[in-house]
Write an enzyme that holds these catalytic residues in place. Sequence first.
Site, PDB file in Angstrom:
ATOM      1  N   ASP A 148      -2.706   4.909  -2.476  1.00 28.65           N
ATOM      2  CA  ASP A 148      -3.712   5.561  -1.655  1.00 28.65           C
ATOM      3  C   ASP A 148      -4.040   6.957  -2.206  1.00 28.65           C
ATOM      4  OD1 ASP A 148      -5.087   5.400   0.990  1.00 28.65           O
ATOM      5  OD2 ASP A 148      -3.948   7.226   1.342  1.00 28.65           O
ATOM      6  N   GLU A 192      -6.019   4.182  -6.081  1.00 32.88           N
ATOM      7  CA  GLU A 192      -7.295   4.479  -5.421  1.00 32.88           C
ATOM      8  C   GLU A 192      -7.667   5.910  -5.758  1.00 32.88           C
ATOM      9  OE1 GLU A 192      -7.496   5.722  -1.492  1.00 32.88           O
ATOM     10  OE2 GLU A 192      -9.441   4.824  -1.068  1.00 32.88           O
ATOM     11  N   ASP A 237       0.873  -1.178   0.000  1.00 34.25           N
ATOM     12  CA  ASP A 237       0.000   0.000   0.000  1.00 34.25           C
ATOM     13  C   ASP A 237       0.914   1.233   0.000  1.00 34.25           C
ATOM     14  OD1 ASP A 237      -3.247   0.269   1.481  1.00 34.25           O
ATOM     15  OD2 ASP A 237      -2.144   1.837   0.408  1.00 34.25           O
ATOM     16  N   HIS A 267     -11.159  -1.965   3.463  1.00 33.37           N
ATOM     17  CA  HIS A 267     -11.082  -1.551   4.861  1.00 33.37           C
ATOM     18  C   HIS A 267     -11.808  -0.243   5.139  1.00 33.37           C
ATOM     19  CE1 HIS A 267      -8.103   0.627   2.716  1.00 33.37           C
ATOM     20  NE2 HIS A 267      -7.926   1.423   3.743  1.00 33.37           N
ATOM     21  N   ASP A 268     -12.301   0.397   4.058  1.00 31.77           N
ATOM     22  CA  ASP A 268     -13.034   1.660   4.233  1.00 31.77           C
ATOM     23  C   ASP A 268     -14.530   1.501   4.032  1.00 31.77           C
ATOM     24  OD1 ASP A 268     -10.519   3.518   2.384  1.00 31.77           O
ATOM     25  OD2 ASP A 268     -10.667   3.088   4.540  1.00 31.77           O
TER      26      ASP A 268
HETATM   27  O1  TEU Z   1      -9.084   6.376   1.645  1.00 28.98           O
HETATM   28  C1  TEU Z   1      -9.436   7.625   1.059  1.00 28.98           C
HETATM   29  C2  TEU Z   1     -10.866   7.675   0.971  1.00 28.98           C
HETATM   30  O2  TEU Z   1     -11.398   8.027  -0.052  1.00 28.98           O
HETATM   31  C3  TEU Z   1     -11.631   7.154   2.126  1.00 28.98           C
HETATM   32  O3  TEU Z   1     -11.140   7.776   3.316  1.00 28.98           O
HETATM   33  C4  TEU Z   1     -13.050   7.545   1.905  1.00 28.98           C
HETATM   34  O4  TEU Z   1     -13.065   8.901   1.466  1.00 28.98           O
HETATM   35  C5  TEU Z   1     -13.804   7.510   3.188  1.00 28.98           C
HETATM   36  O5  TEU Z   1     -13.448   6.342   3.863  1.00 28.98           O
HETATM   37  C6  TEU Z   1     -15.269   7.512   2.817  1.00 28.98           C
HETATM   38  O6  TEU Z   1     -15.562   6.355   2.103  1.00 28.98           O
HETATM   39  C7  TEU Z   1      -7.695   6.151   1.750  1.00 28.98           C
HETATM   40  C8  TEU Z   1      -7.511   4.945   2.657  1.00 28.98           C
HETATM   41  O7  TEU Z   1      -8.120   3.798   2.047  1.00 28.98           O
HETATM   42  C9  TEU Z   1      -8.154   5.273   3.972  1.00 28.98           C
HETATM   43  O8  TEU Z   1      -8.141   4.146   4.849  1.00 28.98           O
HETATM   44  C10 TEU Z   1      -7.386   6.419   4.590  1.00 28.98           C
HETATM   45  O9  TEU Z   1      -8.044   6.812   5.779  1.00 28.98           O
HETATM   46  C11 TEU Z   1      -7.325   7.629   3.636  1.00 28.98           C
HETATM   47  O10 TEU Z   1      -7.032   7.284   2.293  1.00 28.98           O
HETATM   48  C12 TEU Z   1      -6.211   8.570   4.073  1.00 28.98           C
HETATM   49  O11 TEU Z   1      -4.973   7.923   3.865  1.00 28.98           O
END
Ligand code: TEU
Length: 567
Positions: free
Chosen positions: A207, A266, A99, A338-339
């Site tokens: 990310d 992403e 990542d 994970h989000d």
């Molecule tokens: O996620 C970015 C992101 O788009 C998510 O935070 C999303 O906006 C939010 O969860 C609503 O769905 C990436 C990583 O996957 C996330 O875990 C991190 O918190 C974020 O970037 C910052 O690094």
Amino acid sequence: AHDADWWKSAVIYQVYPRSFADSNGDGIGDLPGVLAHLDYLHTLGVDAIWLSPIYASPQDDNGYDISDYRAIDPAFGTLDDVDELIAQAHARGIKIVMDLVVNHTSDEHAWFRESAGGRESARRDWYIWRPPRPGFEGGTPGAEPNNWSSFFSGSAWQWDAASGEYYLHLFSRKQPDLNWENPEVRTAIFEMMTWWLDRGVDGFRMDVINLISKVPGLPDGVVAPGAVYGDGTPFCINGPRLHEFLQEMHARVFAGRVGQLVTVGEMPGVTVEDARLFTDPARNELNMVFQFEHVDLDHGAHKFDPLPLDLRALKGSLGRWQEGLHETGWNSLYWNNHDQPRAVSRFGDDGAYWSQSARALGAVLHLMRGTPYIYQGEELGMTNVPFASIDEVRDIESLNFFADAVGNRGESAEVVLAGIRHSGRDNARTPMQWSAAPHGGFTTGQPWIEANPNADRINAESQVGRAGSVFEFYRALVRMRHDDPVVGYGDIRMLALEHPALVAYSRALGDARLLVVANFGVEPIDPAGVDELDPSWARATLVLSNYPAAEFGEPLRPWEVRVFREP
Ligand code: TEU
Ligand code: CA
């Protein structure tokens, strides 16, 4: 045609190490825990593991706030553990995808420490510092250099009294944005990436990589009615130099290794048109992107404001992406990460038809054109969590939102908590459920977040090797992608897009064809009543289903998926 890209017939499994397996009883998952379960992943059949961040980090955003890109956080283990994991994974034919979090670092990174040391610092321009808005005293409301809100609530700017300027943080204030306009920053990132590739990793998940180019001048965003801050996304998403930066990364890091690597960016807010450019092989940018259109359909202004989802909207979105990247570019396919909340709770039925709907969702995703991603526990049908109170919640995004909504804006704690139960990221972050042992067998200690109460019923031990389980169904899907070129490379045609409960599409490659039909509801669906389901499919062979075998013409039972193949 079968092009050489291995990742087009691959399935990638996402491990969130913090919650995957704890080997030393401290309640936090770690690398030896991943190592101990490589055979489980080999049994599932996945081709690559995407590891969420394991680097040194104060863990403000669970490792997405990196303080040293070339060190492993002691909670997860050591660089030796990483080398062992790479070697053991490669020995099983499994690749390792790291990542890459380079839109921002932790505020505890040495680069930021130096940058914050003063305006004359050699690294001052490695981050995005601005003076207070003219006419305002630094540190007072409204003095922020622009009105952008952070993705994690509040202003996107943090006042630093010591140096008399603000720094930009699109996420938490402990995640200062790097200044990609600075060529020294790009060189440092590219060197770090090469260091990891030389160590043996096989690619990167990047990310929020489409945030690294911001519109010069960082203009104010529109302030929605009732909001305090503005929407900066038009000025920080897909900015003017993004393609340039990605092509520079490709030239300086990936060139010479292209056949072996996989890169997935992403990209919150990316459109199909953009994605066609990012994933067009002729442009030397990325192999694929994670887009958000299908996971932004079931909420209102913000993710914690749930709205009912119309299946036709979901099918329409999936169909647009299939169509848009059919000839040029490539899709990533995911329900979970994970989000995101757990798919079987969000898009399926985690009650009466838990197992059928988990398997129907798996088939619909995995048999489309693109590279499927399995998020840890999805292959078991893990569900959302009935969080009893905000005290059980760990995610900074949810906690900041709760504090702001309830604390600052007087919203009802119960309503906000319901929204967090529906969409919160912790739904995906409770311990992986290995067995009916305490804490789902994840740890012999006290887990950093409580395991789902249903871990005694939904776990790997009760599913691996058992016919009819979600795990064995996912295993069959992975095998289909490996064995049947129609799945990896066939054309796709979405069917019956207007039907309110049926998901259907066909695949074709040469004279071979596949049909997927799934009932995303509990009312029977009679195939004869669906124009686009050609009766000639009656002569095809049923190759996969989540019910006892049925003929093509029989009504589809609740959450029944059937896959037919011809010849
Ligand atoms: O996620 C970015 C992101 O788009 C998510 O935070 C999303 O906006 C939010 O969860 C609503 O769905 C990436 C990583 O996957 C996330 O875990 C991190 O918190 C974020 O970037 C910052 O690094
Ligand atoms: Ca541990």
